[in-house]
Scaffold this active site. Structure first.
Site, PDB file in Angstrom:
ATOM      1  N   ARG A  51      49.376  74.513  41.038  1.00 42.32           N
ATOM      2  CA  ARG A  51      48.886  73.466  40.427  1.00 42.32           C
ATOM      3  C   ARG A  51      47.461  72.939  39.630  1.00 42.32           C
ATOM      4  O   ARG A  51      46.132  73.063  40.447  1.00 42.32           O
ATOM      5  CB  ARG A  51      48.281  72.248  41.716  1.00 42.32           C
ATOM      6  N   LEU A  95      49.666  60.073  49.245  1.00 44.08           N
ATOM      7  CA  LEU A  95      48.317  59.549  49.050  1.00 44.08           C
ATOM      8  C   LEU A  95      47.426  59.357  47.972  1.00 44.08           C
ATOM      9  O   LEU A  95      47.267  58.238  47.794  1.00 44.08           O
ATOM     10  CB  LEU A  95      47.506  60.846  49.772  1.00 44.08           C
ATOM     11  N   ASP A  96      48.060  59.467  46.824  1.00 47.03           N
ATOM     12  CA  ASP A  96      47.627  59.436  46.018  1.00 47.03           C
ATOM     13  C   ASP A  96      48.395  58.413  45.221  1.00 47.03           C
ATOM     14  O   ASP A  96      47.833  57.218  44.181  1.00 47.03           O
ATOM     15  CB  ASP A  96      47.698  59.883  44.286  1.00 47.03           C
ATOM     16  N   ASP A 124      41.327  65.277  51.224  1.00 43.66           N
ATOM     17  CA  ASP A 124      41.191  65.473  50.134  1.00 43.66           C
ATOM     18  C   ASP A 124      40.824  64.557  48.639  1.00 43.66           C
ATOM     19  O   ASP A 124      40.085  63.306  49.806  1.00 43.66           O
ATOM     20  CB  ASP A 124      42.200  67.108  49.689  1.00 43.66           C
TER      21      ASP A 124
END
Length: 714
Positions: free
Chosen positions: A335, A453-454, A624
């Site tokens: 990524r 999440l993002d 994170d």
């Protein structure tokens, strides 16, 4: 003292970074240093200005959306008016005509198999190797050592727990790979002959109910393994009567080994803290070692020195005497960072340059080492490089990435579309235009994944001025979230991804709550997703059970052609429909403040981008930047709409800083935030909340990077 930059084709390159590229990355790739730097300079000349324009477009659209919401005030939600407005400003684009992706030759772990996907910070060599080696996992160990069998065991072997694990594994075998008669729990011997696997039950030979599930036999020291296959995934029955576990089994079965993490994302983005040349060299160096196959990490465990390396492939002898090689490692993806951040590692005309372009050039160059291998273990057997590209907003940015990687391929002498792109469906404008985004990279896309999440963080930021959002529990059941998850699968299937690409789901964020994961995460393959993220090799082994329960290919066939949820459902923000009780507000304020501080203090002070962080109730959660983004945007939204005040935020941050200090009191490298509350970590957490409405897309990176650089300079 800063060393002078190294000049390369009009670029000003950090000298250590230039040396790393020229002495470690490029040798063996057939790419000269001159070609690399010339290609890098051409990439910046051709794309850096457009990168800036795309970011300006993001900000302009956000400003228009904010103004629209402010102008409407407290009027009832009008879905039709909102959709028309988003179309007028170009936020929504026309759907492409029906199409099917044409992404070339893709490895089976991506195209045709369904199973778990690990995500790890590539900056940590041990974690990176653990993830790569998580292709195969002991079911006995995963169940015995986790909470699946109840509270985690004390030291030493618990015979009752062992027997319960063995019984549970037999239940799994009876469901996935049943015998023609009887139960695996009653087997007194396993053997194999030219007709396949044979078990002895009550003194009688018994075959598998589906004999073709037997693949062959594998020998490893004193172990004899009988390898079976179900739903495309391999299962190995490991026999060794002299082993302490095997000796307690009438059949000598000492373990059931599952094919688990089919793929693993080696992350250069949300789970790492890389802010300068030193950090980026460490990140790229580990990815390089994985691609060369020589990464190793020596560490102390239980007072003994251990060295971890990549696992070898597995050779299995078929009943006819021929052999088949099974991949010993997860297929590795990398990524990159998104389009937002810039770096001083490579400068041009005295200015920082896009970090995403540096990631593109370097991670692809490193992966050439894998493509050059002619024998031995390889990552991609089909000659592909798999890049996950996160945080793109809409089809224009996806098309930009497609052209950018085409330039990288040409600069490094690679055939067109060697680089495959994974599309993270984690920003609202991408979700709303998902088919157009897939179409923009249809010749190189290899997955589409819901990064919920993002995506939640961007949901809040995009509709920041629409009103106060519901609390966290309400968000989990919001209309937009279900529409988002369903649309992702159905649009992916409609785009021809079945049998050609992954459709993925997000992370299980409770690494120690694996019994709960076993109950809940089966919903991901049931949804039609061919992969889903897990936080550890143990979680990967347990999540693999779900892909034996659910035939994902058959489930995708059932879902294909179903109506896609209406776009208005996706675009409806989860706003509170009345006052939120003050006790709930204050509880969520403390919870979010503690979560932000617990994560940020390790990121800023120690450079740890992802770790298990105790929450306000001391429950370990995987944190994170995505989870941090949600918490910061929640508080920014409630602050914007008067549910909380600046004084309350300041008070909560101070109180929770003291709590986080206590939770980390056993860490000798930890720097307490209290009582001064003036260190870079505390100030970074404060920045994220108090400037949350003005941070680009609500991202945490600008504040974290600045404060980490400050901490490193102390």
């Amino acid at each position: 003292m800063t060393r002078p930059a190294t000049p390369r084709h009009g670029l000003e390159v950090d000298p250590d970074f230039a040396q790393f590229i020229e002495t470690q990355v490029l040798p063996g790739t057939d790419v000269s240093a001159d070609a690399f730097w010339n290609g890098y300079a051409g990439l910046l000349d051709g794309f850096a200005a457009e990168n800036v324009t795309l970011l300006e477009r993001r900000a302009a659209l956000q400003g228009q959306i904010d103004a629209w919401h402010k102008a409407r005030g407290n009027q009832p939600w009008d879905a039709a008016a909102y959709r028309a407005f988003l179309t007028d400003i170009g936020y929504l684009v026309d759907e492409p005509a029906p199409f099917a992706i044409e992404n070339g030759t893709i490895d089976p772990e991506i195209a045709t198999l369904a199973g778990p996907q690990l995500v790890v910070p590539v900056s940590n060599a041990r974690f990176a190797l653990n993830a790569a080696n998580a292709r195969w996992g002991s079911l006995y160990d995963a169940m015995y050592g986790s909470d699946v069998m109840g509270p985690e065991p004390a030291s030493g072997l618990d015979p009752a727990r062992r027997d319960a694990v063995v019984a549970k594994a037999a239940e799994f075998l009876d469901q996935a790979l049943p015998l023609a008669k009887g139960s695996h729990a009653d087997v007194t011997a396993y053997d194999a002959d030219a007709q396949g696997l044979m078990a002895t039950v009550a003194g009688q030979p018994v075959r598998l109910a589906e004999p073709s599930a037997f693949v062959g036999t594998r020998h490893n020291g004193a172990d004899v393994g009988y390898v079976l296959r179900h739903n495309g995934l391999h299962v190995e029955l490991v026999i060794n009567s002299d082993h302490p576990i095997g000796a307690a089994s009438a059949s000598g079965l000492r373990d059931v080994v599952l094919e688990a993490a089919l793929s693993a994302i080696q992350d250069c983005e949300d789970s790492v803290a890389a802010v300068d040349a030193e950090d980026k060299i460490a990140v790229y160096g580990n990815w390089l070692g994985l691609m060369k196959g020589d990464l190793a990490e020596t560490f102390d465990k239980g007072g003994k020195s251990m060295t971890r390396r990549l696992q070898d492939d597995r050779t299995v002898t078929r009943p006819d005497g021929s052999t088949v090689t099974l991949q010993g490692r997860a297929l590795l993806l990398v990524r990159n960072v998104g389009h937002l951040m810039t770096t001083d590692v490579v400068r041009k005309d005295g200015q920082s340059t896009p970090e995403g372009m540096m990631d593109a050039m370097v991670t692809v160059a490193c992966a050439i080492h894998d493509l050059k291998k002619s024998d031995g273990p390889r990552n991609s057997r089909n000659g592909a490089i798999y890049i996950v590209k996160p945080k793109m907003h809409g089809p224009d940015e996806a098309a930009f990435a497609d052209r950018l990687f085409a330039h990288v391929e040409a600069a490094l002498g690679l055939a067109p579309n060697t680089v495959k792109l994974g599309l993270m469906d984690e920003e609202r404008r991408t979700s709303a235009n998902l088919a157009a985004c897939i179409h923009a990279i249809r010749n190189r896309i290899f997955f589409v994944n819901t990064g919920f999440l993002d995506r939640t963080g961007d949901e809040i930021h995009t509709s920041m001025q629409a009103g106060a959002f519901v609390g966290r529990d309400g968000m989990k059941t919001a209309t937009w979230l279900k529409a988002y998850e369903d649309r992702n699968v159905l649009i992916g299937l409609a785009s021809g991804m079945r049998g050609r690409a992954q459709i993925g789901k997000g992370m299980w964020a409770k690494p120690d709550a694996l019994a709960e994961m076993l109950q809940v995460k089966v919903g991901h393959p049931k949804s039609g997703a061919s992969t889903a993220w897990v936080p550890s090799p143990t979680a990967a082994t347990l999540h693999a059970l779900h892909y034996h329960q659910i035939d994902v290919a058959a489930r995708q066939d059932e879902l294909a052609g179903q109506p896609i949820p209406d776009l208005d459902l996706l675009l409806t923000p989860a706003l509170a429909d009345g006052p939120i009780p003050q006790d709930q507000v204050l509880r969520e304020l403390d919870n979010s403040a503690q979560g932000i501080l617990g994560y940020v203090v390790r990121w800023v002070d120690q450079g740890i981008g992802c770790s298990k962080v105790p929450d306000i109730d001391d429950v370990q959660l995987m944190e994170d930047r995505a989870t941090c983004r949600i918490s910061a945007q929640y508080l920014a939204n409630w602050l914007e709409h008067g549910l909380i005040t600046v004084d309350q935020v300041e008070d909560a941050l101070r109180r929770m800083a003291a709590k986080v200090d206590g939770q980390n009191s056993g860490d000798p490298a930890y720097r307490p935030m209290a009582p001064g509350f003036d260190g870079p970590a505390f100030l970074a957490a404060r920045d994220l909340v108090l400037t949350g409405t003005s941070q680009p897309s609500g991202y945490t990176e600008p504040s974290l990077h600045a404060r980490r650089a400050e901490a490193k300079a102390m």
